[in-house]
Design a protein around this motif. Sequence first.
Motif, short mmCIF file in Angstrom:
data_model
loop_
_atom_site.label_atom_id
_atom_site.label_comp_id
_atom_site.label_asym_id
_atom_site.label_seq_id
_atom_site.Cartn_x
_atom_site.Cartn_y
_atom_site.Cartn_z
N ARG A 65 0.84 -1.19 0.00
CA ARG A 65 0.00 0.00 0.00
C ARG A 65 0.88 1.24 0.00
O ARG A 65 2.07 1.19 0.32
CB ARG A 65 -0.94 0.00 1.20
CG ARG A 65 -0.26 -0.05 2.53
CD ARG A 65 -1.26 -0.31 3.66
NE ARG A 65 -0.63 -0.28 4.97
CZ ARG A 65 0.04 -1.29 5.51
NH1 ARG A 65 0.16 -2.41 4.83
NH2 ARG A 65 0.58 -1.18 6.70
N ILE A 66 0.25 2.35 -0.34
CA ILE A 66 0.96 3.63 -0.43
C ILE A 66 0.27 4.65 0.45
O ILE A 66 -0.97 4.71 0.50
CB ILE A 66 0.99 4.13 -1.89
CG1 ILE A 66 1.82 3.17 -2.76
CG2 ILE A 66 1.55 5.55 -1.98
CD1 ILE A 66 1.72 3.47 -4.25
N ALA A 67 1.05 5.44 1.14
CA ALA A 67 0.50 6.54 1.95
C ALA A 67 1.23 7.83 1.60
O ALA A 67 2.47 7.84 1.54
CB ALA A 67 0.62 6.24 3.44
N LEU A 99 6.96 4.55 -5.83
CA LEU A 99 5.98 4.12 -4.82
C LEU A 99 5.21 2.89 -5.30
O LEU A 99 4.99 1.93 -4.54
CB LEU A 99 5.01 5.26 -4.52
CG LEU A 99 5.64 6.54 -3.94
CD1 LEU A 99 4.59 7.65 -3.89
CD2 LEU A 99 6.20 6.28 -2.55
N LEU A 100 4.78 2.90 -6.56
CA LEU A 100 4.01 1.78 -7.10
C LEU A 100 4.86 0.50 -7.17
O LEU A 100 4.37 -0.60 -6.90
CB LEU A 100 3.47 2.14 -8.48
CG LEU A 100 2.30 3.13 -8.48
CD1 LEU A 100 2.06 3.67 -9.88
CD2 LEU A 100 1.05 2.46 -7.94
N SER A 101 6.12 0.65 -7.53
CA SER A 101 7.00 -0.51 -7.62
C SER A 101 7.14 -1.17 -6.25
O SER A 101 7.09 -2.41 -6.13
CB SER A 101 8.38 -0.08 -8.13
OG SER A 101 9.29 -1.16 -8.10
N ALA A 102 7.29 -0.36 -5.19
CA ALA A 102 7.41 -0.90 -3.84
C ALA A 102 6.12 -1.59 -3.42
O ALA A 102 6.14 -2.70 -2.86
CB ALA A 102 7.76 0.22 -2.86
N THR A 105 -4.41 3.22 -10.72
CA THR A 105 -4.04 1.81 -10.60
C THR A 105 -4.95 1.14 -9.57
O THR A 105 -5.81 1.77 -8.98
CB THR A 105 -2.56 1.67 -10.15
OG1 THR A 105 -2.46 2.04 -8.77
CG2 THR A 105 -1.65 2.55 -10.99
N ALA A 106 -4.71 -0.14 -9.33
CA ALA A 106 -5.52 -0.89 -8.36
C ALA A 106 -4.87 -0.91 -6.97
O ALA A 106 -5.39 -1.55 -6.05
CB ALA A 106 -5.72 -2.31 -8.85
N VAL A 107 -3.74 -0.21 -6.81
CA VAL A 107 -3.02 -0.23 -5.53
C VAL A 107 -3.78 0.62 -4.51
O VAL A 107 -4.20 1.74 -4.79
CB VAL A 107 -1.58 0.31 -5.72
CG1 VAL A 107 -0.89 0.44 -4.37
CG2 VAL A 107 -0.79 -0.63 -6.63
N GLN A 134 -3.02 11.31 -8.18
CA GLN A 134 -3.85 11.02 -9.36
C GLN A 134 -3.28 9.84 -10.14
O GLN A 134 -4.02 8.97 -10.63
CB GLN A 134 -3.95 12.26 -10.25
CG GLN A 134 -4.79 13.37 -9.64
CD GLN A 134 -4.68 14.67 -10.42
OE1 GLN A 134 -3.71 14.90 -11.14
NE2 GLN A 134 -5.68 15.55 -10.26
N ALA A 135 -1.94 9.79 -10.26
CA ALA A 135 -1.30 8.69 -10.99
C ALA A 135 -1.53 7.36 -10.28
O ALA A 135 -1.81 6.33 -10.90
CB ALA A 135 0.19 8.97 -11.14
N VAL A 136 -1.41 7.36 -8.95
CA VAL A 136 -1.61 6.13 -8.18
C VAL A 136 -3.08 5.71 -8.21
O VAL A 136 -3.41 4.53 -8.28
CB VAL A 136 -1.14 6.33 -6.71
CG1 VAL A 136 -1.54 5.14 -5.85
CG2 VAL A 136 0.38 6.53 -6.66
#
Length: 528
Positions: A12-14, A78-81, A112-114, A107-109
């Motif tokens: 996940r990303i924060a 961030l998405l790669s992690a 995606t489905a992340v 917006q970029a994230v």
Amino acid sequence: MTTRTARKPAGRIAFVGAGPGDPELLTRRAHAALTDADQVVYDRGVPDSLLAAIKSEAKEDAQFSPAEGAPGDVAKVLLSAAKSGLSAVHLVAGDPFGHESVVREVQAVARTAVHFEVVPGIGQAEGVATYAGVPLPAVRTVADVGDVTALDFDALAASARKGSFAVSVDAGDLAAVRDGLLAAGVEPGTPVAVTGDGTGETQYTTTSTVDSFVAAALGFTGRVVLSVGTDVAERDSLSWWENRPLYGWKVLVPRTKEQAGAMSARLRAYGAIPCEVPTIAVEPPRTPAQMERAVKGLVDGRYAWVVFTSVNAVRAVWEKFDEHGLDARHFGGVKIACIGEATAEAVRSFGIQPELIPAGDQSSEGLLAEFSPHDEILDPVGRVLLPRADIATETLAAGLIERGWEVDDVTAYRTVRAAPPPAEIRDAIKSGGFDAVLFTSSSTVRNLVGIAGKPHARTVVAVIGPKTAETATEFGLRVDVQPQHASVPDLVEALASYAIELREKLAAMPAKQRRGSKVQGPTALRFR
């Protein structure tokens, strides 16, 4: 039978707002996200002090790296992690949505489905304005900008006419902001406050007007906050961060690393910048036989009292207990006396409430004044265990013997002189680079002088009690501060009171007399 390939759990990303810089202003949610993160990408605008605080509580294997490149590049990291099953955080100064680049990352994230979240933070401009004592009640127009050409100067001018606004910019852009405000019709005499190192240990605010603030802020670097409008005048009564009693004082704390934390925290609360320099190292006794017999005697009911004179003595006894698989239950029937509240708190941490803590003077003499003489009828066991340092004085043991008690005076630990501090610290001590030094025992005086030299005459010397004062005087030091009660909280409080008196004394002096005053410390410098 259908088999399924195990998949890595989704990461996940924060996007986390760090607030204006003071680590204490991180929200609980932000703290949780950061301590759980596997990878933290941080903006260069996040202060080093805040990063250091975060790293100290992060996972051992957490990776930290600066955000580099365009918003799309940061989003890819961030998405790669996250796709590798990691928890990734982008840490930004102020509030995440206060940065257009971060909005584009989100917006970029989001495409995606992340899974992601945005953790708000106090805006840099708004937070620093509050720390600088500038209220923005009429118009709360605030902005954190990276490119001043993106500012709507006409809207800011309208805000200035109605009340006040704050804006966070790079110090190098101040001239462009001034020109933009003047071109938009802001009155040249409109009050302005410029604050550097906002919410930090060295925050500094200068007040002037729109037409002169660039010159007034000469020397400021990094991000600064401009507060513009009539509310700037409220600083005289509302400024609190920079008006704390010890604000800007560099204070030397010659304590062991384990003991310095509580004192440093209290000093920071008063605005000081503590520098911890261990002067004493604590080591086990050369031969353990004495302590082994003492612990056996405690278990066998040999003692009526145990008298603890320091936190180190408490730790030494409990370490021995731990070695033998013992716990607090084996203190049953033994009464405990402590010199000082810090020592008593160390005993309480092991689940035991001390029976005696001196109410007045927290010293050997203070304890003896309240310690009952031995009574053969009331005290069938007449022996006292006194676990202490190898260099302890005989005052306490002799006083207990005079009161009819048998005393086992046991070396629980040795105190040895610590290694000298780095050369720059030694130079600062001898040249007056510290505004104050706090001594908590005679040994800290002797050892500091031994490993680093005598503090400069301009350094304020604060001591915890009369014995420490005597030792300081023997070494040729002028004692400026001594609390009525010998405790760390009272010592820091006494230093803060001294600083307040110093400020009031200087404020009452004519300007010429201030410049010639021998009164030392940052308080004096502010009046020059």
